[in-house]
Design an enzyme around this catalytic site. Structure first.
Site, PDB file in Angstrom:
ATOM      1  N   HIS A 695       0.852  -1.198   0.000  1.00  0.00           N
ATOM      2  CA  HIS A 695       0.000   0.000   0.000  1.00  0.00           C
ATOM      3  C   HIS A 695       0.890   1.251   0.000  1.00  0.00           C
ATOM      4  O   HIS A 695       1.606   1.517   0.974  1.00  0.00           O
ATOM      5  CB  HIS A 695      -0.878  -0.028   1.249  1.00  0.00           C
ATOM      6  CG  HIS A 695      -1.773   1.160   1.405  1.00  0.00           C
ATOM      7  ND1 HIS A 695      -2.957   1.295   0.725  1.00  0.00           N
ATOM      8  CD2 HIS A 695      -1.641   2.281   2.145  1.00  0.00           C
ATOM      9  CE1 HIS A 695      -3.531   2.434   1.055  1.00  0.00           C
ATOM     10  NE2 HIS A 695      -2.744   3.062   1.921  1.00  0.00           N
ATOM     11  N   ASP A 743      -1.483  -9.544  -0.931  1.00  0.00           N
ATOM     12  CA  ASP A 743      -0.581  -8.601  -1.622  1.00  0.00           C
ATOM     13  C   ASP A 743      -1.389  -7.727  -2.569  1.00  0.00           C
ATOM     14  O   ASP A 743      -1.262  -7.829  -3.793  1.00  0.00           O
ATOM     15  CB  ASP A 743       0.510  -9.365  -2.373  1.00  0.00           C
ATOM     16  CG  ASP A 743       1.541  -8.409  -2.974  1.00  0.00           C
ATOM     17  OD1 ASP A 743       1.673  -7.278  -2.461  1.00  0.00           O
ATOM     18  OD2 ASP A 743       2.194  -8.795  -3.953  1.00  0.00           O
ATOM     19  N   GLU A 752       0.955  -2.737   4.067  1.00  0.00           N
ATOM     20  CA  GLU A 752       1.573  -1.428   3.897  1.00  0.00           C
ATOM     21  C   GLU A 752       3.101  -1.568   4.040  1.00  0.00           C
ATOM     22  O   GLU A 752       3.610  -2.598   4.458  1.00  0.00           O
ATOM     23  CB  GLU A 752       1.037  -0.432   4.941  1.00  0.00           C
ATOM     24  CG  GLU A 752       1.413   1.000   4.620  1.00  0.00           C
ATOM     25  CD  GLU A 752       0.409   2.050   5.122  1.00  0.00           C
ATOM     26  OE1 GLU A 752      -0.632   1.670   5.681  1.00  0.00           O
ATOM     27  OE2 GLU A 752       0.683   3.249   4.933  1.00  0.00           O
TER      28      GLU A 752
HETATM   29  O1  9MR Z   1       1.838   0.598  12.509  1.00  0.00           O
HETATM   30  C1  9MR Z   1       0.667   1.125  13.131  1.00  0.00           C
HETATM   31  C2  9MR Z   1      -0.007   0.030  13.912  1.00  0.00           C
HETATM   32  O2  9MR Z   1       0.825  -0.409  14.959  1.00  0.00           O
HETATM   33  C3  9MR Z   1      -1.332   0.542  14.447  1.00  0.00           C
HETATM   34  O3  9MR Z   1      -2.021  -0.526  15.041  1.00  0.00           O
HETATM   35  C4  9MR Z   1      -2.161   1.127  13.308  1.00  0.00           C
HETATM   36  C5  9MR Z   1      -3.459   1.711  13.790  1.00  0.00           C
HETATM   37  O4  9MR Z   1      -3.222   2.779  14.624  1.00  0.00           O
HETATM   38  O5  9MR Z   1      -1.447   2.155  12.652  1.00  0.00           O
HETATM   39  C6  9MR Z   1      -0.248   1.718  12.078  1.00  0.00           C
HETATM   40  O6  9MR Z   1       0.405   2.798  11.533  1.00  0.00           O
HETATM   41  C7  9MR Z   1      -0.074   3.394  10.351  1.00  0.00           C
HETATM   42  C8  9MR Z   1      -0.239   4.855  10.650  1.00  0.00           C
HETATM   43  O7  9MR Z   1      -1.280   5.048  11.560  1.00  0.00           O
HETATM   44  C9  9MR Z   1      -0.442   5.693   9.395  1.00  0.00           C
HETATM   45  N1  9MR Z   1       0.600   5.435   8.442  1.00  0.00           N
HETATM   46  C10 9MR Z   1       0.682   4.049   8.066  1.00  0.00           C
HETATM   47  C11 9MR Z   1       0.977   3.196   9.268  1.00  0.00           C
HETATM   48  C12 9MR Z   1       1.142   1.721   8.889  1.00  0.00           C
HETATM   49  O8  9MR Z   1      -0.052   1.116   8.517  1.00  0.00           O
END
Ligand code: 9MR
Length: 879
Positions: A695, A743, A752
């Site tokens: 992503h 994927d 992501e």
């Molecule tokens: O990596 C983060 C994960 O630990 C959390 O559970 C999640 C929800 O808060 O968010 C992930 O981080 C994302 C961030 O909020 C925005 N940018 C992309 C990050 C990876 O998905």
């Protein structure tokens, strides 16, 4: 010449049918494409399959329901279809066609849709249409809730061609809804194009199409390969419960054979599995295959250099994540792009960023740094652990010569500073810029994050993002991330740029004091519009980590006392789920164990790392896929947690020299590179089948074939049992942990890429690049005298082997600012913090059991001067 189709030529002649845009259209905003923190799995999500199949082969089910779409064949004009005001659908050759304007940003900026379509809960629908585009491109076809939160029951990305194709998708509605919306989202293109659609149909009574990943052969191996001296295990998926024979072949020739070990049903995959151990084979070679139960694994290598490029690739990822600088195509062919967020339209830029309304009365220049992930946000908490792990990878191996100037092909290559430090500085400068200036409320604290005011769609290159950028409130967690990384940067940059080092130390002290004064200012978990929340309601672990870094750098009592009094100092911090941006106590513990310092209970701290590593080894040993992570449900970004557990094992190996810890790291990598339930590698470009559609708004090849896939060496987040995004919910409902991954670029919860997931990969790859096997040597480093700004040291090297060493070079590194001055019985030189001692002609021979002693006078910079602990003799490690 390729002739345009007739319908394109007819554009101007066709009668224009202007539709009144539906009021709903103006309201259409996206479901977030990167999620808010804590986003709960949407219990109302559909199960769907969105694999396009030619309509002719999609046989209608016997009990096909009635047509739900009104005038999907456009026989009676365009009503009741509606569009956004920037396009004018018309009927042309019996199809609906529309000129789509260029210069829009998000898919939902141009829509053609129909409302008031009833859906029945648990009914499976076939959604089909003919679609064409000139020139060809990917569009979005949706069946969704017509109002916020625009829950998508079906989301498809048909790749439309000029001649057109028929598409059919099936999905099961999770809701009873009298008025769903069918929408073709066509925006986001820089240039205009023409869209045509026909035979739009939505009918119930379809066969549910169950998603089944293609998992290839049932013998699962590390597709990248195995080190000759490392463990070599594989996993066989089979119904059998008794051992079966296995054969290892190379080029058709039998190399080894044996029997599998049945391991029963593995909870993380739901599969009945056996393991294979072919560790007795050490001969390097390519094209090995493993056969068992009538299946042949994908080919793999055995070789000392199977991970040869991984360190550089995992680190090179950061240059292409940079904000605020043009990415040069000459340095990253295929990845060149203009600078993002420097204030050039349509960007609003990060050079003068205001706060969210009511949060502050100033603007900050926060240009630069790395984009966090697939979004354009920049977050101090997550930037903190990421830049820390890069700096830690460097600090651990300063003397090993594996991180050099010029090894990452970045603009700073050739400036005399190791590239990994230059890359870290790009982020560290950003973190410093997020600190509240003097004279303002909360001075010394750090703003939690800066990102777009609203979510944007995919794809969207950084320099094309038109959203307003905003600083979010300060938080104690962000402030402590700044304190920790700035303290670490202060000692690492001291030999290269004293002013930058001093700036970091000042910022770190200021941040520490500000955090102490405001110790529980938490980021709002609901602050997740336009960017992630990264909220954390317990920052005692961030305090511990920051105090540890400040203590290592300064040696001061305040930080030592804080460390010793912190409950995290003695607690079992080794969670089975691993550590990450929100659980940073292990960072403090690992640093205190690994970086030389004078903590009174340091021996116990080092011992505790072995205890943590033993815990992960036990989990791994019990796991038939060799995973050192096995909670009943896998977390968001599970691959980074797996890798962080491996970091603990690697530090345990550094401390103890015990091979079992290094073997644990290597076996953990087998999972990352293919020995898993999905039979795929999670690192782009590594292994025959690997993640490539992570992503991201700019590596969005899946949505726009003119864009690249992520660069080689990019880690995917990996299986996430909570499957928060619509694609994962549609296809993976009910998944066993290892299967909760797809994927697909739209699966932001499982697929992501992020800066804090590549950082443990880069750390582990750096660890693998350093010498492992102990050399035949011992080093005694003794300080005979110490005075306010200097010291006198003596070094004795002993040859513990059975053969003579003819000519020796010994390397070690200092903590930060020390420099060698006069020396005797050796030739000494210093580069940064690293010292190289070479023999003179008269003492070049070190007989077995013999030793040589030399000495030097050193100048001591302010701060502690711990004895170096890592010595390399002729490139091998002396213990
Ligand atoms: O990596 C983060 C994960 O630990 C959390 O559970 C999640 C929800 O808060 O968010 C992930 O981080 C994302 C961030 O909020 C925005 N940018 C992309 C990050 C990876 O998905």
């Amino acid at each position: 010449m390729i002739r345009p189709p007739a319908w394109l030529a007819l554009t101007t002649a066709a009668a224009l049918v202007t539709l009144t845009p539906s009021p709903a259209a103006a309201l259409v905003t996206p479901a977030p494409s990167s999620p808010a923190a804590g986003t709960a799995p949407d219990p109302s999500a559909a199960t769907a399959s969105a694999t396009p199949v030619p309509s002719s082969s999609a046989a209608p089910a016997d009990d096909e329901g009635p047509e739900q779409i009104v005038n999907g064949t456009f026989d009676t004009g365009t009503a009741p279809w509606w569009s956004t005001g920037n396009t004018t659908p018309e009927v042309e050759d019996g199809r609906l066609c529309a000129d789509v304007p260029g210069g829009t940003v998000n898919p939902w900026d141009v829509i053609i849709g129909q409302n008031d379509i009833p859906l029945v809960k648990d009914e499976t629908y076939a959604f089909s249409f003919f679609g064409a585009a000139a020139p060809g491109r990917v569009a979005k076809a949706l069946v969704q809730l017509p109002v916020d939160p625009y829950t998508q029951y079906l989301s498809a990305n048909p790749e439309l061609s000029v001649s057109g194709n028929d598409y059919t998708y099936t999905f099961t509605s999770p809701v009873d809804l009298p008025g769903a919306q069918v929408a073709f989202q066509l925006g986001g293109s820089a240039t205009p194009w023409r869209f045509c659609v026909d035979n739009v149909s939505l009918k119930g009574g379809a066969e549910p199409d169950v998603y089944k990943p293609d998992t290839g052969p049932r013998v699962r191996v590390n597709m990248v390969g195995y080190l000759p001296s490392g463990p070599k295990r594989a996993t066989l998926v089979t119904e059998k419960t008794e051992p079966v024979g296995w054969k290892l072949r190379r080029g058709g020739e039998l190399v080894a054979e044996g029997d599998t070990v049945p391991r029963g049903v593995d909870g993380s995959s739901g599969q009945n599995v056996h393991t294979v151990d072919f560790g007795s084979v050490t001969a390097p070679g390519t094209g090995y295959t493993l056969e068992a139960d009538g299946e042949t694994s994908r080919p793999f290598d055995i070789g000392a250099d199977v991970y040869g490029d991984l360190r550089a690739d995992a680190l090179k990822f950061y240059y292409t994540q940079r904000s605020g600088i043009e990415i040069l195509d000459s340095l990253r062919p295929g990845y060149g792009r203009p600078a993002g967020h420097v204030g050039v339209a349509p960007n609003q830029g990060d050079v003068e960023v205001p706060c969210r309304p009511g949060v502050c009365d100033y603007t900050l220049n926060v240009a630069g740094g790395w984009y966090d992930a697939g979004d354009h946000g920049k977050y101090v908490v997550n930037g903190g652990i990421s830049v820390h792990q890069l700096m830690a990878a460097y600090e651990r191996a300063k003397a090993d010569g594996i991180h050099e100037d010029g090894d990452l092909d970045i603009p700073e290559s050739g400036n005399g500073v190791p590239d990994i430090l230059d890359e870290a500085r790009w982020e560290q400068e950003f973190l410093l810029s997020m600190q509240v200036p003097d004279g303002k409320p909360h001075r010394g604290m750090a703003h939690h994050k800066i990102h777009d005011a609203a979510w944007t769609g995919l794809p969207l290159l950084p320099h094309l993002d038109p959203q307003r950028r905003e600083l979010h409130p300060v938080s104690t967690a962000a402030t402590l991330n700044l304190a920790a990384t700035a303290a670490q940067a202060a000692r690492l940059f001291a030999p290269y740029d004293a002013a930058f080092a001093a700036r970091n130390l000042t910022a770190a002290r200021k941040a520490w004091a500000a955090a102490k004064a405001d110790p529980a200012r938490y980021a709002d978990p609901a602050d997740g519009v336009g960017g992630g929340a990264y909220s954390d309601g317990d920052v005692t672990d961030e305090f511990y980590w920051a105090a540890a870094e400040l203590y290592i750098t300064t040696g001061e009592k305040e930080f030592r006392d804080f460390v010793l009094a912190s409950p995290h100092h003695t607690a079992d911090v080794w969670r089975e789920r691993g550590f990450d941006w929100g659980n940073t106590a292990p960072l403090g513990r690992l640093q205190l164990a690994a970086v030389p310092n004078a903590l009174p209970d340091r021996a116990r701290v080092r011992e505790s790392v072995l205890e943590g590593a033993d815990k992960y080894l036990a989990v791994q040993k019990a796991h038939p896929y060799g995973l050192p992570y096995n909670p009943p449900d896998f977390d968001w970004g599970s691959n980074n947690l797996v890798l962080n557990n491996m970091v603990v094992m690697a530090v345990a190996h550094d401390i103890s020299g015990e091979a079992k810890y290094r073997d644990g790291v290597l076996e953990g990598l087998d999972y990352i590179f293919g020995r898993n339930a999905l039979n795929q590698s999670y690192v782009t470009g590594y292994g025959e089948v690997a993640s490539k559609n992570q992503h991201s708004r700019w590596y969005a090849r899946q949505l726009d074939p003119s864009l690249p896939n992520p660069p080689r060496g990019t880690l995917a987040g990996g299986p996430n049992s909570s499957i928060q995004d619509p694609v994962a919910q549609a296809k993976l409902r009910g998944c066993k942990p290892q299967f909760c991954y797809i994927d697909d670029i739209e699966s932001w919860a499982t697929n992501e890429l992020t800066i804090n997931w590549n950082s443990p990969l880069a750390w582990i790859a750096s660890y693998l690049a350093t010498p492992a096997a102990p050399g035949s040597c011992k080093v005694a480093y003794t300080v005979h005298g110490q005075w306010p700004d200097g010291f006198n040291a003596q070094v004795t090297i002993t040859n513990t082997g059975t053969t003579a060493i003819e000519g020796w070079t010994l390397r070690w590194s200092f903590l930060g600012g020390q420099t060698v001055r006069r020396h005797w019985s050796t030739h000494l030189s210093q580069d940064g913090a690293t010292v190289t001692a070479k023999n003179l002609s008269w003492n070049k021979t070190l007989k077995p059991g013999g030793s040589v002693t030399f000495g030097f006078l050193g100048a001591d910079a302010p701060g502690p001067d711990p004895r170096p602990e890592r010595f390399l003799l002729n490139g091998t490690l002396c213990r």
